[in-house]
Write a protein that holds these residues in place. Sequence first.
Motif, PDB file in Angstrom:
ATOM      1  N   ALA A  92      32.187  41.428  33.927  1.00  0.00           N
ATOM      2  CA  ALA A  92      33.092  42.260  34.725  1.00  0.00           C
ATOM      3  C   ALA A  92      33.083  43.701  34.212  1.00  0.00           C
ATOM      4  N   GLN A  93      33.006  43.865  32.914  1.00  0.00           N
ATOM      5  CA  GLN A  93      32.955  45.210  32.339  1.00  0.00           C
ATOM      6  C   GLN A  93      31.660  45.923  32.714  1.00  0.00           C
ATOM      7  N   VAL A  94      30.532  45.215  32.628  1.00  0.00           N
ATOM      8  CA  VAL A  94      29.236  45.792  33.014  1.00  0.00           C
ATOM      9  C   VAL A  94      29.282  46.248  34.468  1.00  0.00           C
ATOM     10  N   LEU A  95      29.936  45.453  35.309  1.00  0.00           N
ATOM     11  CA  LEU A  95      30.004  45.735  36.743  1.00  0.00           C
ATOM     12  C   LEU A  95      31.118  46.713  37.111  1.00  0.00           C
ATOM     13  N   GLY A  96      31.934  47.091  36.158  1.00  0.00           N
ATOM     14  CA  GLY A  96      33.009  48.050  36.420  1.00  0.00           C
ATOM     15  C   GLY A  96      34.169  47.478  37.209  1.00  0.00           C
ATOM     16  N   LEU A  97      34.393  46.158  37.110  1.00  0.00           N
ATOM     17  CA  LEU A  97      35.504  45.539  37.836  1.00  0.00           C
ATOM     18  C   LEU A  97      36.823  45.809  37.119  1.00  0.00           C
ATOM     19  N   PRO A  98      37.908  45.963  37.873  1.00  0.00           N
ATOM     20  CA  PRO A  98      39.221  46.017  37.219  1.00  0.00           C
ATOM     21  C   PRO A  98      39.535  44.660  36.596  1.00  0.00           C
ATOM     22  N   ILE A  99      40.134  44.698  35.421  1.00  0.00           N
ATOM     23  CA  ILE A  99      40.487  43.480  34.694  1.00  0.00           C
ATOM     24  C   ILE A  99      41.972  43.531  34.355  1.00  0.00           C
ATOM     25  N   ILE A 100      42.643  42.426  34.614  1.00  0.00           N
ATOM     26  CA  ILE A 100      44.053  42.276  34.256  1.00  0.00           C
ATOM     27  C   ILE A 100      44.154  41.104  33.288  1.00  0.00           C
ATOM     28  N   ARG A 101      44.862  41.318  32.194  1.00  0.00           N
ATOM     29  CA  ARG A 101      45.026  40.272  31.178  1.00  0.00           C
ATOM     30  C   ARG A 101      46.488  39.858  31.105  1.00  0.00           C
ATOM     31  N   LEU A 102      46.712  38.565  31.160  1.00  0.00           N
ATOM     32  CA  LEU A 102      48.062  38.015  31.095  1.00  0.00           C
ATOM     33  C   LEU A 102      48.263  37.238  29.796  1.00  0.00           C
ATOM     34  N   GLU A 103      49.498  37.260  29.298  1.00  0.00           N
ATOM     35  CA  GLU A 103      49.871  36.432  28.154  1.00  0.00           C
ATOM     36  C   GLU A 103      51.213  35.766  28.449  1.00  0.00           C
ATOM     37  N   GLN A 104      51.233  34.449  28.360  1.00  0.00           N
ATOM     38  CA  GLN A 104      52.444  33.660  28.585  1.00  0.00           C
ATOM     39  C   GLN A 104      53.277  33.643  27.311  1.00  0.00           C
ATOM     40  N   GLU A 160      56.245  38.134  38.177  1.00  0.00           N
ATOM     41  CA  GLU A 160      56.452  39.223  37.217  1.00  0.00           C
ATOM     42  C   GLU A 160      56.140  40.551  37.915  1.00  0.00           C
ATOM     43  N   PRO A 161      57.136  41.412  38.098  1.00  0.00           N
ATOM     44  CA  PRO A 161      56.914  42.675  38.823  1.00  0.00           C
ATOM     45  C   PRO A 161      55.771  43.515  38.263  1.00  0.00           C
ATOM     46  N   LYS A 162      55.601  43.569  36.948  1.00  0.00           N
ATOM     47  CA  LYS A 162      54.540  44.382  36.346  1.00  0.00           C
ATOM     48  C   LYS A 162      53.159  43.884  36.785  1.00  0.00           C
ATOM     49  N   PHE A 163      52.979  42.579  36.875  1.00  0.00           N
ATOM     50  CA  PHE A 163      51.702  42.023  37.328  1.00  0.00           C
ATOM     51  C   PHE A 163      51.456  42.389  38.789  1.00  0.00           C
ATOM     52  N   VAL A 164      52.450  42.204  39.627  1.00  0.00           N
ATOM     53  CA  VAL A 164      52.287  42.514  41.054  1.00  0.00           C
ATOM     54  C   VAL A 164      51.991  44.002  41.240  1.00  0.00           C
ATOM     55  N   GLU A 165      52.693  44.862  40.515  1.00  0.00           N
ATOM     56  CA  GLU A 165      52.421  46.307  40.592  1.00  0.00           C
ATOM     57  C   GLU A 165      50.984  46.611  40.190  1.00  0.00           C
ATOM     58  N   THR A 166      50.518  45.975  39.139  1.00  0.00           N
ATOM     59  CA  THR A 166      49.160  46.211  38.640  1.00  0.00           C
ATOM     60  C   THR A 166      48.124  45.715  39.648  1.00  0.00           C
ATOM     61  N   VAL A 167      48.348  44.534  40.197  1.00  0.00           N
ATOM     62  CA  VAL A 167      47.440  43.970  41.212  1.00  0.00           C
ATOM     63  C   VAL A 167      47.373  44.891  42.423  1.00  0.00           C
ATOM     64  N   GLN A 168      48.533  45.323  42.893  1.00  0.00           N
ATOM     65  CA  GLN A 168      48.583  46.142  44.101  1.00  0.00           C
ATOM     66  C   GLN A 168      48.033  47.554  43.871  1.00  0.00           C
ATOM     67  N   ALA A 169      48.009  48.017  42.631  1.00  0.00           N
ATOM     68  CA  ALA A 169      47.481  49.349  42.334  1.00  0.00           C
ATOM     69  C   ALA A 169      45.950  49.387  42.392  1.00  0.00           C
ATOM     70  N   GLU A 170      45.325  48.231  42.331  1.00  0.00           N
ATOM     71  CA  GLU A 170      43.860  48.161  42.386  1.00  0.00           C
ATOM     72  C   GLU A 170      43.402  48.042  43.832  1.00  0.00           C
ATOM     73  N   ASP A 171      42.266  48.637  44.128  1.00  0.00           N
ATOM     74  CA  ASP A 171      41.686  48.557  45.475  1.00  0.00           C
ATOM     75  C   ASP A 171      40.804  47.307  45.542  1.00  0.00           C
ATOM     76  N   VAL A 172      41.466  46.148  45.532  1.00  0.00           N
ATOM     77  CA  VAL A 172      40.783  44.866  45.418  1.00  0.00           C
ATOM     78  C   VAL A 172      41.276  43.937  46.514  1.00  0.00           C
ATOM     79  N   GLU A 173      40.353  43.199  47.114  1.00  0.00           N
ATOM     80  CA  GLU A 173      40.762  42.173  48.084  1.00  0.00           C
ATOM     81  C   GLU A 173      40.522  40.766  47.559  1.00  0.00           C
ATOM     82  N   THR A 174      39.652  40.629  46.542  1.00  0.00           N
ATOM     83  CA  THR A 174      39.340  39.319  45.974  1.00  0.00           C
ATOM     84  C   THR A 174      39.547  39.364  44.470  1.00  0.00           C
ATOM     85  N   TRP A 175      40.252  38.360  43.962  1.00  0.00           N
ATOM     86  CA  TRP A 175      40.467  38.239  42.523  1.00  0.00           C
ATOM     87  C   TRP A 175      39.751  37.013  42.008  1.00  0.00           C
ATOM     88  N   LEU A 176      38.875  37.223  41.022  1.00  0.00           N
ATOM     89  CA  LEU A 176      38.345  36.122  40.234  1.00  0.00           C
ATOM     90  C   LEU A 176      39.428  35.755  39.238  1.00  0.00           C
TER      91      LEU A 176
END
Length: 179
Positions: free
Chosen positions: A39-51, A83-99
């Motif tokens: 994903a880094q090589v391809l320049g994809l946005p990455i979101i990391r979660l911790e429970q 979690e509002p922070k996750f939703v904000e982060t997801v929505q801030a990316e110009d992404v339609e598909t999430w791996l």
Amino acid sequence: MLNRASTGLVVVDVQGKLAHLVDDSDVLIANCGKLVQGAQVLGLPIIRLEQNPEKLGATVDELNDLLSDVNPIPKFTFNACYEPKFVETVQAEDVETWLVCGIEAHICVYQTAMGLLDLGYKVQVVGDCVSSRTALNKDLAIRRLTDAGAQITGLEMSLYELVKDCRAPEFKPILALIR
């Protein structure tokens, strides 16, 4: 087909002792590492979660080192979409598909993938990059997610689908990850 211009990666809760207790944990962690690097090589946005990181610990070192520039989003709900922070982060990316990769497949991966579907995103769960403490629970999650409209992909399948062409400059670094 995946398109790198509109695809991102969510890494779910690969942390603490639990990451080493899931079924085939060494393979899971190694595959998640390859997926992150791809994903880094391809320049994809990455979101990391911790429970609940205070109780479960931080992202495992193998992934934490790779994700040093991606601040983890702490969560306490199993579905990160609560979690509002996750939703904000997801929505801030110009992404339609999430791996989606991570643990546990039948709890946090399942509920977060369902939440992303509910928000209108396409979801592809990377089957060889998710696990649970038992193989049965992983299989249940995969079946339920498929029934709900998520697609199941694999590490190699997703990366090559995103690269598209062996002449692409990203091909050789991706090939090196897979070999």
